[in-house]
Design a protein around this motif. Structure first.
Motif, PDB file in Angstrom:
ATOM      1  N   GLY A  70       0.731  -1.537  -0.051  1.00 29.56           N
ATOM      2  CA  GLY A  70      -0.046  -0.501   0.301  1.00 29.56           C
ATOM      3  C   GLY A  70       0.522   1.576   0.007  1.00 29.56           C
ATOM      4  O   GLY A  70       2.115   1.244   0.418  1.00 29.56           O
ATOM      5  N   VAL A  71       0.211   2.477  -0.444  1.00 36.40           N
ATOM      6  CA  VAL A  71       1.164   3.803  -0.576  1.00 36.40           C
ATOM      7  C   VAL A  71      -0.243   4.459   0.435  1.00 36.40           C
ATOM      8  O   VAL A  71      -1.663   5.068  -0.465  1.00 36.40           O
ATOM      9  CB  VAL A  71       1.558   3.952  -1.317  1.00 36.40           C
ATOM     10  CG1 VAL A  71       1.335   5.590  -1.690  1.00 36.40           C
ATOM     11  CG2 VAL A  71       2.583   3.236  -2.566  1.00 36.40           C
ATOM     12  N   ILE A  72       0.592   5.339   1.223  1.00 29.00           N
ATOM     13  CA  ILE A  72      -0.582   6.310   2.234  1.00 29.00           C
ATOM     14  C   ILE A  72       0.132   7.680   1.373  1.00 29.00           C
ATOM     15  O   ILE A  72       1.640   7.806   1.737  1.00 29.00           O
ATOM     16  CB  ILE A  72      -0.655   5.889   3.579  1.00 29.00           C
ATOM     17  CG1 ILE A  72      -1.366   5.013   3.036  1.00 29.00           C
ATOM     18  CG2 ILE A  72      -1.582   7.529   3.652  1.00 29.00           C
ATOM     19  CD1 ILE A  72      -1.689   4.328   4.457  1.00 29.00           C
ATOM     20  N   LEU A  96       3.720   6.821  11.043  1.00 26.04           N
ATOM     21  CA  LEU A  96       2.954   6.090  10.461  1.00 26.04           C
ATOM     22  C   LEU A  96       4.229   5.177   9.456  1.00 26.04           C
ATOM     23  O   LEU A  96       3.375   3.737   9.537  1.00 26.04           O
ATOM     24  CB  LEU A  96       2.280   6.187   9.767  1.00 26.04           C
ATOM     25  CG  LEU A  96       0.121   5.959  10.267  1.00 26.04           C
ATOM     26  CD1 LEU A  96      -0.225   6.574   9.714  1.00 26.04           C
ATOM     27  CD2 LEU A  96       0.677   4.800  11.107  1.00 26.04           C
ATOM     28  N   ALA A  97       4.926   5.672   8.700  1.00 23.31           N
ATOM     29  CA  ALA A  97       6.038   5.015   8.003  1.00 23.31           C
ATOM     30  C   ALA A  97       7.094   4.325   8.380  1.00 23.31           C
ATOM     31  O   ALA A  97       6.973   3.040   8.094  1.00 23.31           O
ATOM     32  CB  ALA A  97       6.766   5.938   7.140  1.00 23.31           C
ATOM     33  N   ARG A  98       7.059   4.578   9.905  1.00 21.15           N
ATOM     34  CA  ARG A  98       7.483   3.500  10.364  1.00 21.15           C
ATOM     35  C   ARG A  98       7.257   2.516  10.961  1.00 21.15           C
ATOM     36  O   ARG A  98       7.522   1.043  11.129  1.00 21.15           O
ATOM     37  CB  ARG A  98       8.728   4.189  11.835  1.00 21.15           C
ATOM     38  CG  ARG A  98      10.007   4.998  11.370  1.00 21.15           C
ATOM     39  CD  ARG A  98      10.426   5.693  12.886  1.00 21.15           C
ATOM     40  NE  ARG A  98      10.756   5.454  13.065  1.00 21.15           N
ATOM     41  CZ  ARG A  98      11.934   5.693  14.434  1.00 21.15           C
ATOM     42  NH1 ARG A  98      11.458   6.955  14.447  1.00 21.15           N
ATOM     43  NH2 ARG A  98      12.334   5.373  15.008  1.00 21.15           N
ATOM     44  N   GLU A  99       5.809   2.896  11.071  1.00 16.70           N
ATOM     45  CA  GLU A  99       4.837   1.620  11.519  1.00 16.70           C
ATOM     46  C   GLU A  99       4.209   0.602  11.073  1.00 16.70           C
ATOM     47  O   GLU A  99       4.324  -0.672  11.154  1.00 16.70           O
ATOM     48  CB  GLU A  99       3.451   2.379  12.797  1.00 16.70           C
ATOM     49  CG  GLU A  99       3.461   1.453  13.112  1.00 16.70           C
ATOM     50  CD  GLU A  99       1.086   1.903  13.508  1.00 16.70           C
ATOM     51  OE1 GLU A  99       1.611   2.568  14.254  1.00 16.70           O
ATOM     52  OE2 GLU A  99       0.338   1.323  14.015  1.00 16.70           O
ATOM     53  N   LEU A 100       4.445   0.905   9.167  1.00 18.85           N
ATOM     54  CA  LEU A 100       3.325   0.151   8.275  1.00 18.85           C
ATOM     55  C   LEU A 100       4.723  -0.136   7.535  1.00 18.85           C
ATOM     56  O   LEU A 100       4.501  -0.960   6.349  1.00 18.85           O
ATOM     57  CB  LEU A 100       2.724   1.312   7.962  1.00 18.85           C
ATOM     58  CG  LEU A 100       1.923   1.284   8.703  1.00 18.85           C
ATOM     59  CD1 LEU A 100       0.339   2.375   7.445  1.00 18.85           C
ATOM     60  CD2 LEU A 100       0.838   0.324   9.242  1.00 18.85           C
ATOM     61  N   ALA A 101       5.903  -0.049   7.470  1.00 15.61           N
ATOM     62  CA  ALA A 101       6.984  -0.293   6.421  1.00 15.61           C
ATOM     63  C   ALA A 101       7.521  -2.346   6.978  1.00 15.61           C
ATOM     64  O   ALA A 101       7.258  -2.810   5.721  1.00 15.61           O
ATOM     65  CB  ALA A 101       8.440  -0.147   6.835  1.00 15.61           C
ATOM     66  N   ILE A 145      11.297   4.121  -1.283  1.00 12.73           N
ATOM     67  CA  ILE A 145      11.144   5.936  -0.014  1.00 12.73           C
ATOM     68  C   ILE A 145      10.077   6.259   0.683  1.00 12.73           C
ATOM     69  O   ILE A 145       9.217   5.009   0.181  1.00 12.73           O
ATOM     70  CB  ILE A 145      11.009   7.336  -1.586  1.00 12.73           C
ATOM     71  CG1 ILE A 145      12.148   7.704  -2.111  1.00 12.73           C
ATOM     72  CG2 ILE A 145      10.889   8.464  -0.298  1.00 12.73           C
ATOM     73  CD1 ILE A 145      11.724   8.313  -3.273  1.00 12.73           C
ATOM     74  N   THR A 146      10.066   6.578   1.738  1.00 11.89           N
ATOM     75  CA  THR A 146       9.453   6.172   2.566  1.00 11.89           C
ATOM     76  C   THR A 146       9.466   6.772   3.768  1.00 11.89           C
ATOM     77  O   THR A 146      10.865   6.914   4.211  1.00 11.89           O
ATOM     78  CB  THR A 146       8.550   5.037   3.453  1.00 11.89           C
ATOM     79  OG1 THR A 146       7.608   4.932   3.762  1.00 11.89           O
ATOM     80  CG2 THR A 146       9.709   4.005   4.079  1.00 11.89           C
TER      81      THR A 146
END
Ligand code: NAD
Length: 246
Positions: free
Chosen positions: A134-136, A168-173, A233-234
């Motif tokens: 996914g991408v947010i 969220l980038a860190r949580e969802l990576a 990239i996140t």
């Protein structure tokens, strides 16, 4: 960029930056669902796109109401079978001095610019986790870097957008879900068009690239971040502002 088969939701997709993001993603073959605040503006945007040979679907949930957001996301998932990309773009700005800013003004801007993004993310993440993909993407602003001299709720909300993005980038990576933001500078939209010449001209003169940004400049940044070209990239807040430092 080929976004064929990608299911994309864009909030605030009825005009300005959001509508251009919708147009750009459709032109790159994505299936796009746009969200707006009212039925008539959603329909107007869909009609405008239709005249250009582009087809989008629209919804108008109250973004600050989690139940409404959750139900709408569920409907979309049931219809399309997945949700690949969410672009949290709906937003309002503020420019009153603190003495004139009411408690409700401040709450309202947080509701639309921050709580709505939380609601969208909370509703969509379980479906993205199922796909392990996914991408947010969130619309921040240049004021999230520099603040602004009045209208404190607006930069406060955009600093929060950056916080949501980086956290969220860190949580969802680990679930292969990337989360990034675009921080536009001064962009030619109806809002900016309505500013008096004597306000806008000095601002434009102060931009090192020497021009105001276009909605396409911003849409292209979203397109890049949504695509596989940005697969490593996140957690980034990408400034797209012509090097403006206001
Ligand atoms: P705009 O006012 O033209 O569009 C805003 C969009 O948000 C519309 O589609 C509207 O329907 C939606 N929206 C507003 N309130 C809503 C609500 N209560 N519920 C649901 N939807 C709502 O603005 P724009 O300039 O295109 O701004 C889009 C985003 O870009 C915003 O997040 C804004 O903060 C950000 N931004 C804009 C600029 C700029 O110069 N225009 C610069 C930096 C950041």
């Amino acid at each position: 960029m080929n976004l064929e088969e990608k299911v994309v939701i864009v909030t605030g997709g009825t005009r300005g930056i959001g509508l251009e993001v919708v147009r750009t993603f459709l032109q790159n073959r994505a299936r796009v669902i746009l969200f707006g605040s009212k039925e008539d503006t959603v329909n107007k945007a869909i009609e405008e796109l239709k005249k250009e040979g582009l087809e989008a679907e629209g919804y108008y949930p109250k973004l600050s109401n989690y139940q409404e957001v959750e139900e709408t996301i569920k409907d979309i998932y049931n219809k399309y079978g997945k949700i690949d990309i969410v672009i949290n773009n709906a937003g309002i700005s503020a420019n009153k001095k603190i003495e004139e800013t009411t408690i409700d003004d401040f709450k309202n801007i947080m509701d639309i610019n921050v709580n709505a993004i939380f609601n969208m993310c909370k509703a969509v993440v379980p479906y993205m986790k199922r796909e392990n993909s996914g991408v947010i993407l969130n619309t921040s602003s240049m004021v999230s870097i520099y603040g602004q001299p009045s209208g404190v709720g607006y930069p406060a909300s955009k600093f929060a957008v950056n916080g949501i993005t980086k956290s969220l980038a860190r949580e969802l990576a680990p679930f292969n879900i990337r989360v990034n933001a675009v921080a536009p500078g001064i962009i030619k939209t109806e809002m900016v068009d309505s500013l008096p010449k004597e306000v806008i001209e000095p601002l434009i003169k102060s931009i090192p690239l020497g021009r105001i940004g276009s909605t396409r400049d911003i849409a292209n940044a979203f397109l890049f971040l949504a695509s596989d070209m940005a697969s490593y990239i996140t957690g980034v807040v990408l400034q797209v502002d012509g090097c403006a430092r206001n």
